[in-house]
Design a protein around this motif. Structure first.
Motif, short mmCIF file in Angstrom:
data_model
loop_
_atom_site.label_atom_id
_atom_site.label_comp_id
_atom_site.label_asym_id
_atom_site.label_seq_id
_atom_site.Cartn_x
_atom_site.Cartn_y
_atom_site.Cartn_z
N VAL A 1 0.84 -1.20 0.00
CA VAL A 1 0.00 0.00 0.00
C VAL A 1 0.88 1.25 0.00
CG1 VAL A 1 -1.72 1.32 1.28
CG2 VAL A 1 -1.90 -1.17 1.17
N ALA A 2 1.90 1.27 0.87
CA ALA A 2 2.74 2.47 0.99
C ALA A 2 3.47 2.77 -0.31
CB ALA A 2 3.74 2.27 2.13
N LEU A 3 4.01 1.72 -0.95
CA LEU A 3 4.76 1.95 -2.18
C LEU A 3 3.85 2.36 -3.32
CD1 LEU A 3 7.38 -0.92 -2.00
CD2 LEU A 3 7.83 1.52 -1.90
N LEU A 4 2.68 1.73 -3.43
CA LEU A 4 1.76 2.12 -4.49
C LEU A 4 1.26 3.55 -4.31
CD1 LEU A 4 -0.27 -1.19 -4.93
CD2 LEU A 4 1.10 -0.07 -6.70
N ARG A 5 1.02 3.94 -3.05
CA ARG A 5 0.57 5.31 -2.79
C ARG A 5 1.69 6.29 -3.09
NH1 ARG A 5 -3.07 6.21 2.46
NH2 ARG A 5 -3.31 8.17 1.37
N ARG A 6 2.91 5.92 -2.76
CA ARG A 6 4.07 6.79 -3.04
C ARG A 6 4.22 7.00 -4.55
NH1 ARG A 6 10.29 6.35 -0.93
NH2 ARG A 6 11.30 7.06 -2.82
N MET A 7 4.00 5.93 -5.33
CA MET A 7 4.22 6.00 -6.77
C MET A 7 3.02 6.57 -7.52
SD MET A 7 6.41 2.55 -7.45
CE MET A 7 5.28 1.48 -6.59
N GLU A 8 1.86 6.58 -6.86
CA GLU A 8 0.64 7.05 -7.52
C GLU A 8 0.78 8.50 -8.00
OE1 GLU A 8 -3.10 7.28 -9.10
OE2 GLU A 8 -1.86 5.56 -8.56
N HIS A 9 1.51 9.29 -7.25
CA HIS A 9 1.69 10.71 -7.60
C HIS A 9 2.28 10.87 -8.99
CE1 HIS A 9 2.73 14.93 -7.22
NE2 HIS A 9 3.98 14.64 -7.51
N PHE A 10 3.16 9.94 -9.39
CA PHE A 10 3.86 10.07 -10.66
C PHE A 10 3.04 9.50 -11.83
CE2 PHE A 10 7.11 9.85 -7.37
CZ PHE A 10 7.87 10.96 -7.67
N ASN A 11 2.10 8.61 -11.53
CA ASN A 11 1.23 8.02 -12.56
C ASN A 11 2.06 7.49 -13.74
OD1 ASN A 11 -1.11 7.23 -13.86
ND2 ASN A 11 -1.56 9.25 -14.70
N HIS A 12 3.04 6.66 -13.43
CA HIS A 12 3.93 6.13 -14.48
C HIS A 12 3.18 5.11 -15.33
CE1 HIS A 12 7.30 4.17 -16.47
NE2 HIS A 12 7.99 5.27 -16.21
N PRO A 13 3.30 5.18 -16.65
CA PRO A 13 2.50 4.29 -17.52
C PRO A 13 2.87 2.81 -17.39
CG PRO A 13 4.11 5.55 -18.81
CD PRO A 13 4.10 6.14 -17.44
N ASN A 14 4.03 2.49 -16.81
CA ASN A 14 4.44 1.08 -16.71
C ASN A 14 4.40 0.53 -15.29
OD1 ASN A 14 6.64 2.22 -19.13
ND2 ASN A 14 5.06 0.73 -19.62
N ILE A 15 3.67 1.24 -14.42
CA ILE A 15 3.43 0.78 -13.04
C ILE A 15 1.93 0.73 -12.82
CG2 ILE A 15 3.84 1.20 -10.58
CD1 ILE A 15 6.42 0.70 -12.13
N VAL A 16 1.43 -0.39 -12.29
CA VAL A 16 -0.01 -0.52 -12.07
C VAL A 16 -0.48 0.55 -11.08
CG1 VAL A 16 0.10 -2.17 -10.13
CG2 VAL A 16 -1.84 -2.22 -11.70
N ARG A 17 -1.65 1.12 -11.34
CA ARG A 17 -2.15 2.24 -10.53
C ARG A 17 -3.03 1.75 -9.38
NH1 ARG A 17 -5.37 6.55 -13.36
NH2 ARG A 17 -5.05 7.58 -11.35
#
Length: 301
Positions: free
Chosen positions: A63-79
Motif C-alpha cells: 500500500v505504501a509503495l503504491l501510494r508513493r508512486m501514484e503521484h507520478f502516474n507512471h505508464p508502466n506501473i499498475v495504478r
C-alpha cells in the motif's frame, strides 16, 4: 480505520474471482457510476488481533509503495485507485482497488504462436518493462519479485509492473531478506545469501527477456543448488574474484563439472549482448535499467 486514496471511496461491483492466495482473493470488478471501467480488487482478510500483531509487513509495504508512486502516474506501473481497511471482529479486512489489466505476461506468452513472438514485439515489451524498472530504481524501490506473473500486459500491449508485496525502499542500512524473488528468476547473489541491490531486478528482467524468445523459463531449478547449477550451465562458472566474499557458501564448496550450453544461439548480436549484460554474475557489473534502455537494441525502436 480508513486509508482511502481518494476522498470518496470508490464504489464497485464484484464480477468474478480471478485469483486466490494465502491472505485473500483478487476479483475482477466494475466501477459503479462514472465511466464504469473495469477494476482489480484485492481483498485481504488478516486474521488475529491486529491491534496486537499489527498488519503484516508485506501489506503495509504494498500500500505504501503504491501510494508513493501514484503521484507520478507512471505508464508502466499498475495504478492504485483506492485502499481501505475495516475491522471485522478481531481480524481486519483490507481492500486495494487497482486498475484492471486483462492478463499477465505468463498468460500472454501461453497464447503466443509456436513460431514465437516477433522481434519488434519482444523489443516493445522489454523496453516498457525496463522503463518501469528505471522509474522504480530512480525512486530507490527494489521490486524483488519480478516474474511474468507480476508483469501485466493489456490487450493493447501496455506493460505494467504489479504486486509490490515484496518490494522495499533501498537504503544503505537496509536489512535485506534472503528469501525474495521466485526461484527461477532469483539472482545468484540472492541464492548465495549475499548482499544485494537493485541489480537483482535486472537479473530477473534478463530471465524474462530470454523467456520472451524461448516461451518458457530459462532457468528451471527446483532447489537453490540446482538453480545455481542451471545458471552456471548458461553463463559459465564465475572466477573466485567474482564470488561474493560475504556469502556463507565458500567458492571451494563448488567443484562443478559444468558444460556450458548455448540455449539462445538464434539471438542477434545486439540481443545476445543485452541478455549477457543482464545475466552477468557480478552484480556491480550487471547493466542498469537506464543503461539498458540506451542499448543499441532499442535505438531504432
Amino acid at each position: 480505520m480508513e486509508m482511502n486514496v481518494w476522498n470518496t471511496p470508490l464504489r464497485y461491483q464484484l464480477l468474478a474471482e480471478v485469483g486466490k492466495g494465502s491472505y485473500g482473493s483478487v476479483y475482477k470488478a466494475r466501477e459503479l457510476g462514472g465511466n464504469q471501467r473495469l477494476l482489480a480488487v484485492k481483498k485481504f482478510n488478516i486474521h488475529g488481533d491486529t491491534s496486537k500483531t499489527g498488519i503484516p509487513n508485506f501489506v503495509i509495504r504494498e500500500v505504501a509503495l503504491l501510494r508513493r508512486m501514484e503521484h507520478f502516474n507512471h505508464p508502466n506501473i499498475v495504478r492504485l485507485l483506492d485502499a481501505c481497511a475495516e475491522p471485522a471482529g478481531r481480524s481486519l479486512d483490507l481492500t486495494l482497488v487497482l486498475e484492471y489489466i486483462d492478463q499477465d505476461l505468463s498468460t500472454y506468452l501461453s497464447k503466443a504462436p509456436p513460431s514465437g513472438l516477433s522481434r519488434d514485439c519482444i523489443k516493445d515489451l522489454m523496453s516498457q518493462l525496463l522503463r518501469g524498472l528505471d522509474f522504480l530504481h530512480t525512486n530507490l524501490v527494489l521490486h524483488r519479485d519480478l516474474k511474468p506473473e507480476n508483469v501485466l500486459v493489456s490487450s493493447g500491449g501496455a506493460v505494467k509492473i504489479a504486486d509490490f508485496g515484496l518490494a522495499r525502499i533501498h537504503s544503505f542500512n537496509i536489512a535485506l531478506t534472503p528469501g525474495v524473488v521466485t526461484l527461477w528468476y532469483r539472482a545468484p547473489e540472492v541464492l548465495l545469501s549475499s548482499v544485494y541491490m537493485s541489480s537483482v531486478d535486472m537479473w530477473s528482467a534478463g530471465c524474462i527477456f530470454a523467456e520472451l524468445f524461448l516461451l518458457r523459463p530459462l532457468f528451471q531449478g527446483y532447489t537453490e543448488v540446482q538453480q545455481l547449477q542451471k545458471i552456471f550451465e548458461v553463463i559459465g562458472f564465475p572466477s573466485e574474484e567474482d564470488w561474493p566474499s560475504d556469502s556463507p557458501i565458500p567458492y571451494s564448496a563448488w567443484a562443478p563439472a559444468i558444460i556450458c550450453f548455448n540455449l539462445l544461439d538464434n539471438l542477434q548480436p545486439d540481443e545476445k549482448e543485452l541478455l549477457s549484460q543482464c545475466l552477468t554474475f557480478r552484480p556491480s557489473c550487471r547493466i542498469s535499467a537506464a543503461k539498458a534502455l540506451a542499448h543499441p537494441l532499442f535505438s531504432n525502436h
